[in-house]
Scaffold this active site. Structure first.
Site, PDB file in Angstrom:
ATOM      1  N   SER A  77       0.899  -1.120   0.051  1.00  0.00           N
ATOM      2  CA  SER A  77      -0.283  -0.027  -0.203  1.00  0.00           C
ATOM      3  C   SER A  77       0.839   1.205  -0.061  1.00  0.00           C
ATOM      4  CB  SER A  77      -1.062  -0.081   1.195  1.00  0.00           C
ATOM      5  OG  SER A  77      -1.599   1.300   1.500  1.00  0.00           O
ATOM      6  N   TYR A  90      -2.938  -0.081  10.228  1.00  0.00           N
ATOM      7  CA  TYR A  90      -3.074  -0.489   8.971  1.00  0.00           C
ATOM      8  C   TYR A  90      -1.722  -0.132   8.374  1.00  0.00           C
ATOM      9  CZ  TYR A  90      -3.995  -0.509   4.014  1.00  0.00           C
ATOM     10  OH  TYR A  90      -3.888  -1.091   2.703  1.00  0.00           O
TER      11      TYR A  90
END
Length: 99
Positions: A77, A90
């Site tokens: 990501s 996250y």
């Protein structure tokens, strides 16, 4: 682990080999300040974003090794490079590494 073992068992039964594994699962059940993250949200994020990738790679890698090799692709990501606001846990789970 049971779901992963069942998945790779089914791949083995159907095709007898695994050539490519793409780890692309992710979860972010909590959106807020990292200091307010509860244990459940932390565990869910780590279980999916780290443990899932790791154990899928182990099981997939074992199948690949048995048949001469293959490729494992781990999707990360942008949060690995630039942590997102209110996405602390996250972002931590998306840190890049190479082996």
């Amino acid at each position: 682990m049971q779901a992963l073992e069942a998945l790779f068992g089914e791949v083995q039964r159907r095709w007898g080999r695994l050539d490519v594994l793409v780890n692309n699962a992710a979860t972010n059940p909590y959106y807020g300040h990292i200091l307010d993250t509860d244990l459940g949200a932390f565990q869910k994020t780590v279980d999916v974003n780290i443990r899932g990738y790791f154990f899928a790679s182990v099981l997939g890698g074992q199948m690949m090794r048995a048949t001469g090799g293959g490729s494992i692709i781990n999707v990360a990501s942008v949060n690995a490079v630039s942590p997102g606001p209110k996405q602390g846990i996250y972002s931590i789970t998306k840190v890049r590494c190479s082996t």
